[in-house]
Write a protein that holds these residues in place. Structure first.
Motif, PDB file in Angstrom:
ATOM      1  N   ARG A  38       0.860  -1.182   0.000  1.00 36.67           N
ATOM      2  CA  ARG A  38       0.000   0.000   0.000  1.00 36.67           C
ATOM      3  C   ARG A  38       0.892   1.225   0.000  1.00 36.67           C
ATOM      4  O   ARG A  38       1.851   1.299   0.744  1.00 36.67           O
ATOM      5  CB  ARG A  38      -0.881   0.028   1.257  1.00 36.67           C
ATOM      6  N   LEU A  39       0.578   2.163  -0.826  1.00 38.74           N
ATOM      7  CA  LEU A  39       1.271   3.441  -0.816  1.00 38.74           C
ATOM      8  C   LEU A  39       0.362   4.417  -0.095  1.00 38.74           C
ATOM      9  O   LEU A  39      -0.826   4.497  -0.380  1.00 38.74           O
ATOM     10  CB  LEU A  39       1.543   3.906  -2.242  1.00 38.74           C
ATOM     11  N   ILE A  40       0.909   5.123   0.837  1.00 40.20           N
ATOM     12  CA  ILE A  40       0.104   6.010   1.656  1.00 40.20           C
ATOM     13  C   ILE A  40       0.237   7.421   1.110  1.00 40.20           C
ATOM     14  O   ILE A  40       1.314   8.013   1.123  1.00 40.20           O
ATOM     15  CB  ILE A  40       0.532   5.929   3.132  1.00 40.20           C
ATOM     16  N   LEU A  41      -0.876   7.944   0.636  1.00 43.70           N
ATOM     17  CA  LEU A  41      -0.879   9.216  -0.074  1.00 43.70           C
ATOM     18  C   LEU A  41      -0.335  10.357   0.776  1.00 43.70           C
ATOM     19  O   LEU A  41       0.460  11.164   0.297  1.00 43.70           O
ATOM     20  CB  LEU A  41      -2.303   9.518  -0.559  1.00 43.70           C
ATOM     21  N   ASP A  42      -0.724  10.460   2.036  1.00 44.07           N
ATOM     22  CA  ASP A  42      -0.248  11.557   2.879  1.00 44.07           C
ATOM     23  C   ASP A  42       1.265  11.493   3.067  1.00 44.07           C
ATOM     24  O   ASP A  42       1.948  12.511   3.041  1.00 44.07           O
ATOM     25  CB  ASP A  42      -0.949  11.554   4.236  1.00 44.07           C
ATOM     26  N   ASP A  43       1.797  10.280   3.266  1.00 44.08           N
ATOM     27  CA  ASP A  43       3.240  10.136   3.409  1.00 44.08           C
ATOM     28  C   ASP A  43       3.954  10.485   2.111  1.00 44.08           C
ATOM     29  O   ASP A  43       5.018  11.108   2.110  1.00 44.08           O
ATOM     30  CB  ASP A  43       3.607   8.719   3.832  1.00 44.08           C
ATOM     31  N   LEU A  44       3.377  10.088   0.993  1.00 45.25           N
ATOM     32  CA  LEU A  44       3.941  10.400  -0.314  1.00 45.25           C
ATOM     33  C   LEU A  44       3.978  11.911  -0.504  1.00 45.25           C
ATOM     34  O   LEU A  44       4.972  12.466  -0.965  1.00 45.25           O
ATOM     35  CB  LEU A  44       3.105   9.728  -1.405  1.00 45.25           C
ATOM     36  N   ARG A  45       2.911  12.581  -0.114  1.00 41.89           N
ATOM     37  CA  ARG A  45       2.842  14.044  -0.210  1.00 41.89           C
ATOM     38  C   ARG A  45       3.964  14.674   0.616  1.00 41.89           C
ATOM     39  O   ARG A  45       4.656  15.580   0.160  1.00 41.89           O
ATOM     40  CB  ARG A  45       1.484  14.554   0.268  1.00 41.89           C
ATOM     41  N   GLN A  46       4.164  14.193   1.832  1.00 42.92           N
ATOM     42  CA  GLN A  46       5.209  14.745   2.705  1.00 42.92           C
ATOM     43  C   GLN A  46       6.603  14.519   2.130  1.00 42.92           C
ATOM     44  O   GLN A  46       7.485  15.363   2.272  1.00 42.92           O
ATOM     45  CB  GLN A  46       5.118  14.134   4.096  1.00 42.92           C
TER      46      GLN A  46
END
Length: 109
Positions: A38-46
């Motif tokens: 799973r790729l976590i969108l919020d972490d990717l954004r950060q």
């Protein structure tokens, strides 16, 4: 080593790449350690969009640069020949999920 691998230029690694050699931008192992990543969108954004650049042209460019890096067709064209056959499906699934998350992130900027 990965920075050299993805650097602009014609060179492609001579060694085979497996799932573990790919520096996925954000990974969260599913419960029990099995199943698709799973790729976590919020972490990717950060990771990709600096806090002081959110919503700016620089933020969009940053995500667009990553989209070019993780675009499935471009990734396969560049690295498909050096992926371990036994891990190729898992790598391509990860590349597709990464690209989808980046596209979603771009639409939110």
């Amino acid at each position: 080593a990965w920075d050299e691998t993805v650097a602009v230029g014609p060179a492609v690694p001579t060694r085979k790449l497996g799932f573990a050699e790919i520096p996925w931008p954000v990974l969260a192992a599913p419960a029990g350690g099995a199943g698709p990543l799973r790729l976590i969108l919020d972490d990717l954004r950060q990771l990709i969009v600096p806090a002081d650049a959110a919503g700016s042209a620089a933020a969009r460019r940053s995500v667009q640069d990553e989209l070019r890096r993780w675009h499935p067709d471009k990734f396969v064209a560049r690295f498909g020949g050096v992926l371990l056959a036994s891990e190729k499906d898992a790598v391509l699934e990860g590349v597709n999920l990464t690209s989808q998350c980046l596209t979603e992130l771009l639409s939110q900027l």
